[in-house]
Write a protein that holds these residues in place. Structure first.
Motif, PDB file in Angstrom:
ATOM      1  N   TRP A  39       0.818  -1.210   0.000  1.00 10.35           N
ATOM      2  CA  TRP A  39       0.000   0.000   0.000  1.00 10.35           C
ATOM      3  C   TRP A  39       0.853   1.262   0.000  1.00 10.35           C
ATOM      4  CZ3 TRP A  39      -2.511  -3.246   4.234  1.00 10.35           C
ATOM      5  CH2 TRP A  39      -3.502  -4.071   3.688  1.00 10.35           C
ATOM      6  N   CYS A  40       0.308   2.333  -0.519  1.00  8.29           N
ATOM      7  CA  CYS A  40       1.023   3.607  -0.612  1.00  8.29           C
ATOM      8  C   CYS A  40       1.261   4.185   0.781  1.00  8.29           C
ATOM      9  CB  CYS A  40       0.198   4.643  -1.373  1.00  8.29           C
ATOM     10  SG  CYS A  40      -0.341   4.135  -2.986  1.00  8.29           S
ATOM     11  N   SER A  41       2.165   5.083   0.806  1.00 12.52           N
ATOM     12  CA  SER A  41       2.411   5.848   2.024  1.00 12.52           C
ATOM     13  C   SER A  41       1.135   6.592   2.426  1.00 12.52           C
ATOM     14  CB  SER A  41       3.535   6.845   1.755  1.00 12.52           C
ATOM     15  OG  SER A  41       3.633   7.752   2.823  1.00 12.52           O
ATOM     16  N   GLY A  42       0.723   6.396   3.657  1.00  8.56           N
ATOM     17  CA  GLY A  42      -0.444   7.115   4.139  1.00  8.56           C
ATOM     18  C   GLY A  42      -1.765   6.444   3.850  1.00  8.56           C
ATOM     19  N   CYS A  43      -1.738   5.352   3.116  1.00  7.11           N
ATOM     20  CA  CYS A  43      -2.966   4.602   2.829  1.00  7.11           C
ATOM     21  C   CYS A  43      -3.524   4.052   4.140  1.00  7.11           C
ATOM     22  CB  CYS A  43      -2.657   3.462   1.877  1.00  7.11           C
ATOM     23  SG  CYS A  43      -4.079   2.392   1.582  1.00  7.11           S
TER      24      CYS A  43
ATOM     25  N   GLY B 191      -3.680  -0.199   5.945  1.00  8.21           N
ATOM     26  CA  GLY B 191      -2.843  -0.857   6.949  1.00  8.21           C
ATOM     27  C   GLY B 191      -3.366  -0.668   8.363  1.00  8.21           C
ATOM     28  N   ILE B 192      -4.018   0.441   8.594  1.00  6.71           N
ATOM     29  CA  ILE B 192      -4.580   0.692   9.927  1.00  6.71           C
ATOM     30  C   ILE B 192      -5.697  -0.306  10.211  1.00  6.71           C
ATOM     31  CG2 ILE B 192      -5.659   2.439  11.403  1.00  6.71           C
ATOM     32  CD1 ILE B 192      -4.407   4.597   9.619  1.00  6.71           C
TER      33      ILE B 192
ATOM     34  N   CYS C 135      -7.081  -2.685  -3.763  1.00  9.93           N
ATOM     35  CA  CYS C 135      -5.967  -2.502  -2.824  1.00  9.93           C
ATOM     36  C   CYS C 135      -6.338  -3.115  -1.480  1.00  9.93           C
ATOM     37  CB  CYS C 135      -5.687  -1.023  -2.641  1.00  9.93           C
ATOM     38  SG  CYS C 135      -5.096  -0.235  -4.155  1.00  9.93           S
TER      39      CYS C 135
ATOM     40  N   GLY D 126      -1.746  11.043   4.031  1.00  8.99           N
ATOM     41  CA  GLY D 126      -2.496  10.293   5.031  1.00  8.99           C
ATOM     42  C   GLY D 126      -2.939  11.156   6.199  1.00  8.99           C
ATOM     43  N   VAL D 127      -2.128  12.113   6.539  1.00  5.46           N
ATOM     44  CA  VAL D 127      -2.474  12.966   7.678  1.00  5.46           C
ATOM     45  C   VAL D 127      -3.767  13.738   7.380  1.00  5.46           C
ATOM     46  CG1 VAL D 127      -1.741  14.945   9.038  1.00  5.46           C
ATOM     47  CG2 VAL D 127      -0.080  13.155   8.437  1.00  5.46           C
TER      48      VAL D 127
ATOM     49  N   LYS E  13       6.784   4.202   5.771  1.00  2.00           N
ATOM     50  CA  LYS E  13       6.728   4.868   4.467  1.00  2.00           C
ATOM     51  C   LYS E  13       6.612   6.376   4.608  1.00  2.00           C
ATOM     52  CE  LYS E  13       5.131   0.959   1.712  1.00  2.00           C
ATOM     53  NZ  LYS E  13       3.901   0.163   1.812  1.00  2.00           N
TER      54      LYS E  13
ATOM     55  N   CYS F  63       4.717   8.527   6.174  1.00  2.00           N
ATOM     56  CA  CYS F  63       3.466   9.234   5.945  1.00  2.00           C
ATOM     57  C   CYS F  63       3.270  10.366   6.937  1.00  2.00           C
ATOM     58  CB  CYS F  63       2.298   8.258   6.033  1.00  2.00           C
ATOM     59  SG  CYS F  63       2.031   7.617   7.695  1.00  2.00           S
TER      60      CYS F  63
ATOM     61  N   ILE G 125       1.910  10.224   9.907  1.00  2.00           N
ATOM     62  CA  ILE G 125       0.723  10.122  10.761  1.00  2.00           C
ATOM     63  C   ILE G 125       1.112  10.041  12.242  1.00  2.00           C
ATOM     64  CG2 ILE G 125      -1.163   8.556  11.420  1.00  2.00           C
ATOM     65  CD1 ILE G 125      -1.646   8.086   8.426  1.00  2.00           C
TER      66      ILE G 125
ATOM     67  N   PHE H  32      -0.305  13.120  14.850  1.00  2.00           N
ATOM     68  CA  PHE H  32      -1.386  12.930  15.818  1.00  2.00           C
ATOM     69  C   PHE H  32      -0.904  12.530  17.212  1.00  2.00           C
ATOM     70  CE2 PHE H  32      -3.286  12.286  11.619  1.00  2.00           C
ATOM     71  CZ  PHE H  32      -4.289  13.245  11.672  1.00  2.00           C
TER      72      PHE H  32
ATOM     73  N   VAL I  41      -1.547   2.251  16.846  1.00  2.00           N
ATOM     74  CA  VAL I  41      -2.719   1.741  16.135  1.00  2.00           C
ATOM     75  C   VAL I  41      -2.979   2.478  14.826  1.00  2.00           C
ATOM     76  CG1 VAL I  41      -3.829   0.860  18.223  1.00  2.00           C
ATOM     77  CG2 VAL I  41      -4.334   3.190  17.445  1.00  2.00           C
TER      78      VAL I  41
ATOM     79  N   PRO J 159      -0.019   3.042   9.493  1.00  2.00           N
ATOM     80  CA  PRO J 159      -0.526   2.169   8.433  1.00  2.00           C
ATOM     81  C   PRO J 159       0.451   1.056   8.078  1.00  2.00           C
ATOM     82  CG  PRO J 159      -0.589   4.493   7.763  1.00  2.00           C
ATOM     83  CD  PRO J 159       0.237   4.415   9.006  1.00  2.00           C
TER      84      PRO J 159
END
Ligand SMILES: Cc1ncc(C[n+]2csc(CCOP(=O)(O)OP(=O)(O)O)c2C)c(N)n1
Ligand SMILES: Cc1ncc(C[n+]2csc(CCOP(=O)(O)OP(=O)(O)O)c2C)c(N)n1
Ligand code: SF4
Ligand code: SF4
Ligand code: SF4
Ligand code: SF4
Ligand code: SF4
Ligand code: SF4
Ligand SMILES: [Mg+2]
Ligand SMILES: [Mg+2]
Lengths: 209, 385, 275, 80, 275, 385, 209, 80
Positions: E20-24, E27-28, E55, E217-218, H24, H26, H28, H32, H62, H65
């Protein structure tokens, strides 16, 4: 180190006959967001539409398109191009380490490797002709816009290889960018040329066997 | 240098050439469902069609897309859809419906690696037989196959013309290479295109309108469009010339035979083929689509090596042009069919050969183009034995 | 009320008598549909009637409009194409419960979601008549069919609730017993600008009926009479009394933007010089 | 409504017909006619036995699955 | 809260980093799903995780259970077969909004109707990520995607409402921003005996995000934070304030007979001597 | 007289024979969607399966049915479905999935008149090519074709055995005549049936389980069932021996070639054919399914008229037994392929002939059986010329 | 009236060679609800299972299955039966006018026609051997159960043709009916025989050409 | 709950790790984290700059990603 041995290990398929001998086979590689495919397209378009040569571009990507390595293959020639894929590249532009690792073995032993010196830390010694420049830093630091790194690299590529003319490249590049960044992109092309001129780098092309 | 820009010369990918051709040829309705490597056709049309007042629909799946274009076509619009293997499999049932009901439409299948989800981003030519036989029951079909951006344009126009004039679905069977390959192409002026239109009823709506009637068995019926007052019936059941269901064996036979004759009687006109270096060839490469490019390269190299090689590039895959192989120069000893699959058109060439020449295949399915080197190797191997 | 002779002007008389069994309710809906069209004075040359496959779907063959007998389950997809191509047409789908809620369920909910101006009349006879009376997604629990010989264990859909949840903006239900009021419900659906669904409970005495102690058309109508109830009355019933009863009449009505209208706006936008 | 004349139902007789070629003898017309106008013969074919009782509710017309029942004012018919 | 090392025991570590892409956000959800399984102490050898194509559907490749990556849209049909064959298995489908509500919509509503004990986790990123960001049946109105460059004109589904109308007996919604509470919602769905659906709003920064001013993603998580709201709070809002907000948490819960249980009764009936 | 009743002799239709065979061979999972003329299979199974604790599912459509049986099969159950043309078209995508993922299952297609809705209650043999090529991409498939109630039984058992032992979908391609025809049949005792089971993993679950690994290229992989602790992955993408997606051209080639070798290397074993009066035949009828019955009748009549006619009845249509035609007695001058379609197997015979004998076809598609008279007429016509 | 002319008009295909010469080809026809297909099946089953002959039955029906004419074709023979369809019927049982009109032309000119005299009003004169009986009335009036009309007819067919034995027919019939109506069906078979006996009807079979 | 000892957060330091091979970039985790524990380097890679501020809310874990962030008690780690 025995280059031949190395080559064999890397499974470079040796060609039994030269194809597109008179032309250039160029690989543009990097990761998704870097505009690499677009870069290849601009380069090929410059050659084909504005320099009036024959050119062809194909893309390769895995199902992992969106994250992994992406690559454009461009062939520029004065004659009709039959086989559309690059078999042994004259030039490889690599903008990530992953891309270099993945496609390095497609470069001819006398070919030219152009890399981003910031993003790529490890250039194996077997590459004879390597041009390194901090394209990404030039874009983000000097031009304040990371997006144009690909355009700068195109300028450098054109400067070294003369595969396309500066004018053609500029026109093709400008065809593909929004109006408000026209000037920026023009500057980026020039910057690519300038980097090469300043470095004094030369590459003498050897006919592939 | 300026010449190119004036002449509407573009450096575009095959999928875009398909769009340009479709729009130039009058397509104003598209319904589809995204799938790699065909999605660019939809994406570009979603932007272009509204500009000309055309309709773009993204449906809930490929079956619905097929249904929607058939509905639109019945109202008189030129309609098309595009997909790839998995979606093409899903469309099969309604392709049969279109064949039987004689509803014109163009279906683009940009082939990728199969079977199943396969290799979604890699080229293949594995749907050739499916394109002919994928739906149940005997049905006529036309399948065209481009090997360059230029041909993607030309054959799209041809597909639309054949479909409209013959009232039969036409499949444009491309592949990932040709679809995503960028080449220079000079786009013709729309007015320079020769466009064929669907045969229209000869009379105004009246008492006895027989939508499926023809005066001779190879003719194309003059079916009206919905909304013109003819008030006729279209059904996927076997039907009589009046368009209503029948169980009669005689009428069934007549209908099915007319459907097939519609295509078969025009075989030579429909079957496009390109011959290169064939005059004195004793060994012939036969190919289509992207693979034909490898073959062209190989033929040049073979000639360079003194081998009398020739090339037949099939542009029309179905109906299959048996006559092409019946008329081959007796000098031809071997035909090598070169395709990115495990043996499809090679079976047809074998059949058409009737033992008159040797047939051999280069059948490779691995997600990459067959290389000229592999072809040369095969040729030299055959010569050696 | 229009005389039968007027109805007949909209029939393909040479195709009669129709193929439906004695007592089959489909013919009743056929008549009601024509009455709706007549009452609305729909331009008969701009009315396209689409169907799928099933006994019910054979209805189109008897109607003197442009008619399209598609493949099983696909009528709504074809209808969507027709309506999109020609927003000025009136497009109606006459379909069976199996056709539209089993194999065709996805097209139904997506057309409802889009709120495209199509009218779907569901001939719900609680089974697949055409193929010999197998259970359908609407067969009531415990009933017998050719493939539920021990009694049906699958919960049925409430097609009206489903259509509403998916986005339909006109939903109503009736039965063949209530044939007097049915044309009005269908006409309201056609007149409604947006996706409309009218569910009509109808009898298949040959299969569903025979296997559930209603082996003729009269018994089927009686059953409908005894189980259908209008909303007002329904609301006065106790929970116990409600069991087995179903509501007829208008179920849901909303005003929302219609799909082909919205598409015209897209065209405008695309053609505007700024775009 | 205003014109309520002394025309009791039996005075303006209606013309009820069953198209025998289309009728499939389902018995619906007979079963639900509120006036018992129809009876069925041995084979189930509806016979219009008491037309004079008809109140022109049209239930038999709209419920006949074969579109086989027609109820018209007699004079209406004459008009044709 | 379980340590990551425990989570990792349920991962196929050699397949990481994932595609998966960065920030996708996918994965969460992957992590939350494992947490749910861990918390429930599901027998990992009797858990089958099924997906379609997209995806999101690639999630199964990273999970060390029996995993099945089916064809586009078909996961719920396969899951139905597995659950019917082995009612003792825990069967979960991890699917995309496109996969399950576009091409797979019919299987979804029918599984919901049957109330078969399958849990469906929808990774709703408002578009088709895998194929390059075309609009999906959940794309909000007016948003841009690769095929709605003039803004999306199609009304989206509310997947939760649809599932409930179709017959689902456990329905809840959350977002990747609310990743702390997500495992519990998923676990409740798995534990629920009947058809469960958990819709998780997640981000596709590469396509949907980029085309709608949320190119990382943010930003996607921020959007979720700002638009999700729990039911109690929601009810206190004015109509105006409600616009653009969506409810998270439990949406619907009901106890109804479950499909494979009912089938066992049919078997009993068939095998009883009187039958 | 009593003998028959004791020996479990039944007078049943083909569809019921199929059910009896399936149950005897251990099928305990069925999912389907009703369609004429296959529905009896579902109807009878809906009553019989629960009695033995098996599962019967009527799904929302044919695609879902196919998905459900594949899911069930992956858990270790023998599973099947039945359909006819339109449903068979819809199942195509997932048939390809089953081929690629090597999931055993039996698909019965009771052929009716096509294309499209066609003639739903009439016999045809129009899906023969589709059964081979209906899904996108190269894939291996086995197709069996019964011509009597007895064969409907035997070939159902054979189909289940082949499918289980080779982990490949097998299609039982029947037709409306055979499916609805009642004949006397003696049902074997279940214990007398030779049943083959799927190859099982050799070891217990452990670290390195490679579900798609084989030690030689024609072997059948030992894929575990779900729920046994192997925790493996199944995907419709091209996959490595570990079951996970790969893009590697080499691995792609290896996988596709193994899939095809699995079938091709067992060609002669899989290909069943029945030869009658072939010793001295110079004119040979080749047929299958219900049409073979007309041919049998015609051969007898031809012999009565002094014509040296023989009969080849193909029970296995795919893989196609080229070898059968390669080994034909050189005495054979003409092979007449007789089928209820407009020319399908006749193309294969043409191909296999390589010009060694004449090939002619009686290809009639009208919803009724080809009559012995028509065949005799053709034979006599050929002899005259 | 010239029978040959009539035949031609009705497009009876003349056979070029006899098939199943030694056996019986029988058509059972009527409308959906009359149990005609089941009747054919019982008849064939009686021959095959209980009389130990070869028998085969096929059905024909249009998409209009549920309303229109339905038909079962039965062949009974002492030898293996290849071609499963009836080409020229020795016997035609017709229980509706529609069925007679539809299938009358399949009967051999010397064949036997058995009809319900109440349901069929118009038997064309070209049929030479016609046995008429009020099967429907017998069933509904005498046995008080319209459903057994097919069983009575089977009894009559067996009585006239001797294609199956009375015992075999009874056993086959009883195999197919619910327990509570066993006696009724037995009586129905006997009634079919009785009707023939009472009528004194005889049919001498002529070998088909 | 009963064992509430005098262990202020900074006294029992946590061990926060980022798996660099999986991360990666991102951002996040950093965006946060309620405590601002992370900062991003020039390439976007998160650096654990203020581990002592961590309140072990686990949000970074959590929400990552890539399943790349791990937060453990230091002693917990020692135990291994
Ligand atoms: C793809 C496909 N699957 C199955 C069928 C068989 N089929 C024809 S009609 C029908 C069901 C009809 O039921 P419904 O729509 O309720 O109509 P009814 O006959 O009850 O009026 C089915 C399953 C078909 N024609 N096509
Ligand atoms: C039959 C078929 N049609 C289309 C596709 C192409 N396709 C692959 S994934 C996908 C959509 C995925 O969207 P979604 O399920 O929302 O997953 P995401 O990628 O957004 O997580 C499509 C259309 C396909 N593989 N198969
Ligand atoms: S089978 Fe049922 S639905 Fe079909 S025509 Fe007969 S009664 Fe009507
Ligand atoms: S309702 Fe119609 S079909 Fe039924 S008996 Fe009356 S006239 Fe005949
Ligand atoms: S109109 Fe009413 S009262 Fe008159 S016959 Fe018909 S049902 Fe009876
Ligand atoms: S394209 Fe979108 S959904 Fe797919 S991996 Fe990238 S961010 Fe995630
Ligand atoms: S959240 Fe995870 S992937 Fe994103 S920057 Fe932090 S550690 Fe890296
Ligand atoms: S656990 Fe909470 S406080 Fe600690 S680093 Fe992670 S997000 Fe910040
Ligand atoms: Mg129905
Ligand atoms: Mg999505």
């Amino acid at each position: 180190m025995n280059i031949l041995k190395l080559l064999r290990k890397l499974k470079v398929r040796r060609h039994e006959f030269p194809a597109n001998a008179e032309g250039y086979e160029i690989i543009f590689s990097g990761s998704g967001g870097q505009g690499i495919i677009l870069g290849g397209r601009i380069f090929a378009e410059a050659a084909s539409i504005y320099d009036n040569k024959e050119a062809i571009m194909t893309k390769s990507y895995g199902p992992e398109a969106r994250g992994g390595a992406s690559r454009a293959e461009v062939i520029i020639s004065s004659a009709k191009i039959d086989y559309p894929k690059v078999r042994r590249a004259d030039v490889l532009l690599a903008m990530t380490q992953q891309a270099l690792d993945a496609y390095g073995n497609m470069l001819d032993e006398n070919g030219l490797l152009v890399v981003d010196e910031i993003l790529i830390k490890d250039v194996p010694r077997r590459f004879k002709n390597v041009f390194k420049a901090p394209f990404s830093a030039l874009a983000s630091k000097l031009l304040d816009n990371p997006i144009v790194l690909n355009i700068i690299a195109l300028g450098s590529l054109a400067a070294i290889t003369r595969a396309v003319s500066r004018e053609a490249l500029i026109r093709a590049a400008l065809d593909h960018v929004p109006r408000k960044v026209l000037v920026l992109n023009r500057i980026a092309v020039d910057m690519g040329f300038k980097v090469v001129e300043d470095s004094g780098f030369k590459w003498v092309r050897v006919q592939k066997k | 240098m300026l010449a190119n820009t004036e002449k509407n010369v573009k450096f575009i990918q095959g999928n875009q050439a398909c769009v340009e051709a479709a729009l130039a040829a009058g397509v104003c309705f598209y319904a589809g469902y995204p799938i790699t490597p065909s999605s660019e056709i939809a994406e570009i049309l979603s932007e272009r069609l509204p500009r000309i007042g055309g309709k773009f629909l993204q449906m809930e799946d490929e079956i619905a897309s097929m249904g929607a274009i058939l509905g639109a076509s019945l109202t008189g619009l030129k309609a098309m859809t595009a997909t790839s293997g998995p979606g093409f499999s899903l469309k099969q049932e309604l392709i049969g419906f279109a064949c039987l009901c004689e509803i014109q439409c163009v279906i683009v299948n940009v082939q990728r690696g199969g079977p199943s989800t396969g290799l979604p981003t890699s080229p293949a030519q594995g749907d050739v037989m499916q394109a002919r036989w994928g739906t149940h029951g005997d049905h006529p079909i036309i399948v065209l196959c481009p090997s360059s951006v230029r041909e993607m344009y030309d054959l799209t126009v041809y597909a639309i013309n054949l479909s409209e004039s013959l009232r039969n679905p036409v499949i444009l069977l491309s592949d990932e290479i040709v679809a995503h390959m960028y080449e220079k192409i000079e786009l013709p002026e729309a007015r320079d295109l020769k466009l064929l239109e669907r045969p229209r009823p000869r009379k105004d709506p009246g008492e006895k309108y027989l939508p499926y009637y023809t005066s001779h068995p190879a003719e194309v019926p003059r079916i009206a469009n919905f909304g013109e007052g003819f008030r006729f019936n279209v059904t996927g059941l076997i039907h009589d010339t009046d368009g209503f269901p029948t169980n009669s064996p005689e009428k069934t036979e007549a209908l099915l035979s007319r459907l097939h004759k519609k295509i078969d009687s025009r075989l030579e006109e429909i079957c496009l083929v390109e011959a290169e270096e064939m005059e004195d060839a004793s060994i012939v490469l036969c190919s289509y689509g992207a693979t034909a490019r490898s073959c062209a390269c190989a033929v040049k190299e073979a000639r360079r090596r003194g081998i009398k090689a020739g090339l037949l590039t099939l542009k029309t895959l179905w109906p299959f042009g048996d006559f092409i192989f019946e008329r081959l120069n007796p000098r031809v000893k071997t035909v090598i069919v070169c395709e990115m699959n495990l043996g499809q058109i090679v079976r047809e060439v074998e059949r058409a050969s009737r033992g008159r020449f040797e047939v051999s295949g280069i059948n490779i399915s691995r997600g990459t183009l067959i290389t000229p080197e592999e072809i040369i190797k095969k040729i030299e191997g055959l010569i050696r034995n | 009320m229009k005389a039968l002779s007027e109805i007949k002007q909209y029939l393909r008389l040479d195709k009669f008598p129709h193929i439906w069994c004695s007592g089959c309710g489909h013919g009743i809906i056929l008549q009601s549909f024509i009455r709706a069209v007549l009452d609305l004075e729909v331009d008969r040359d701009k009315l396209v009637v689409v169907s799928g496959i099933g006994c019910s779907s054979r209805a189109v063959g008897y109607l003197d409009f442009d008619t399209l007998h598609t493949a099983h389950g696909r009528s709504v997809a074809f209808a969507t194409g027709i309506k999109m191509a020609k927003p000025e047409f009136t497009v109606v789908a006459l379909v069976g419960d199996g056709d539209v809620s089993a194999i065709g369920g996805n097209h139904l909910i997506h057309a409802a979601r889009r709120n495209i101006d199509i009218t779907v009349v569901v001939f719900n006879n609680y089974n697949y008549g055409m193929t010999g009376g197998q259970n359908s997604p609407t067969t009531p629990i415990d009933d017998c069919t050719s493939t539920t010989q021990y009694g049906n264990m699958e919960k049925p859909f409430d097609i009206c609730v489903l259509a509403e949840a998916a986005g339909a903006t006109y939903v109503s239900r009736s039965t063949t017993y209530h044939a007097v009021g049915l044309p009005k419900l269908i006409a309201d659906g056609i007149a409604h600008h947006g996706f409309s669904l009218i569910e009509v409970i109808t009898g298949c005495p040959t299969y569903y009926g025979r296997m559930n102690k209603m082996d003729n058309g009269v018994k089927m109508l009686e059953w409908q009479r005894d189980h259908a109830i209008n909303l007002k009355q329904y609301q006065t019933l106790s929970e116990e009394e409600k069991k087995g009863k179903f509501v007829i009449g208008l179920i849901h009505l909303a005003e929302e933007t219609e799909y082909t209208d919205e598409y015209l706006k897209i065209i405008k936008k695309a053609q505007s010089p700024t775009s | 409504m205003v014109q309520l004349k002394d025309t009791p139902k039996q005075k303006r007789p209606v013309d009820i017909t069953v198209n025998e070629r289309w009728c499939k003898k389902c018995g619906i017309c007979a079963a639900f006619c509120p006036q018992g106008v129809f009876v069925l013969d041995d084979f189930g074919m509806p016979i219009i036995k008491y037309p004079e009782k008809c109140v022109k509710c049209m239930l038999c017309v709209v419920r006949c699955p074969e579109l086989a029942v027609e109820v018209k004012d007699t004079d209406e018919k004459k008009g044709k």
